[in-house]
Design a protein around this motif. Sequence first.
Motif, short mmCIF file in Angstrom:
data_model
loop_
_atom_site.label_atom_id
_atom_site.label_comp_id
_atom_site.label_asym_id
_atom_site.label_seq_id
_atom_site.Cartn_x
_atom_site.Cartn_y
_atom_site.Cartn_z
N GLU A 1 0.83 -1.20 0.00
CA GLU A 1 0.00 0.00 0.00
C GLU A 1 0.86 1.25 0.00
N ALA B 1 2.41 1.80 -3.41
CA ALA B 1 1.40 2.25 -4.37
C ALA B 1 1.32 3.77 -4.36
N SER B 2 1.41 4.36 -3.18
CA SER B 2 1.37 5.83 -3.09
C SER B 2 2.63 6.44 -3.69
N PHE C 1 4.30 5.16 -6.27
CA PHE C 1 4.07 5.10 -7.71
C PHE C 1 3.21 6.27 -8.17
N TYR C 2 2.17 6.54 -7.41
CA TYR C 2 1.22 7.60 -7.80
C TYR C 2 1.84 8.98 -7.66
N GLU C 3 2.45 9.24 -6.51
CA GLU C 3 2.98 10.58 -6.23
C GLU C 3 4.20 10.91 -7.08
N GLN C 4 5.05 9.92 -7.32
CA GLN C 4 6.28 10.17 -8.07
C GLN C 4 6.12 9.92 -9.57
N GLU C 5 4.96 9.38 -9.96
CA GLU C 5 4.67 9.09 -11.37
C GLU C 5 5.76 8.21 -12.00
N GLU D 1 4.73 -1.53 -11.91
CA GLU D 1 3.33 -1.15 -11.71
C GLU D 1 2.40 -2.31 -12.04
N LEU E 1 -0.37 -3.69 -9.46
CA LEU E 1 -1.79 -3.69 -9.81
C LEU E 1 -2.37 -5.09 -9.73
#
Length: 214
Positions: free
Chosen positions: A92, A95-96, A98-102, A120, A124
């Motif tokens: 978890e 996952a954040s 991956f999202y925040e750092q793109e 990713e 997923l």
Amino acid sequence: MLVEEIMSKSVKSLLPTANIEHALELLNKHHIRHIPIVNESDQVIGIVSDRDIRDAAPSILEKDQNRSILQNEIQSIMKSPVITVHPLDFIEDIASIFYEQEIACVPVVKENQLVGIVTEKDLLYNLIQLTGIHEQSSQIEVKVPNRVGVLPELTSVISNRNTNISSLFIYPADQNENKIIVLRIQTMNPMPLIDELKQKGYEVLWPNIPGLAT
């Protein structure tokens, strides 16, 4: 679930002095999209993606390709510093990242040495597995007050029907005054349970079947 449970341990890495052509061959041979760059001690010092390598490679549309570009060292195009994670991190949390750092992958490092990689796609896939959707089950969404004890009250109704819960997620609703509880239960006919939940005063959001108790 921990990173060590989902990471790929067979990691293809390169030294910074390897040339771009070698990296391109590695991508194509193993059908991978990222290559960690490590030093002699197997410490991660950079990373390259398939896009980085293909951007650096000569275009196949060029009539006179400058193939000498492929002999440049991979360190000339690698990205550094690199975001890494530990095998005991929770998925978890990454996952954040991956999202925040793109970003699309993270090397996994233990005691400063490369031990794995998570993409990713890995993340997923495993998050989907956590939902229980791969099992034969039915999904129910219930809105409940945000108070102590409401979860065991709800699950006891399900337990009394001898029905197993495959997965359970909770997220806030209405400025956190209420919670939405999403359950996957191991039955293909959830209607009797939904009817009982409504009779007991629970607000069932899904499935909302006309004709059942309100």
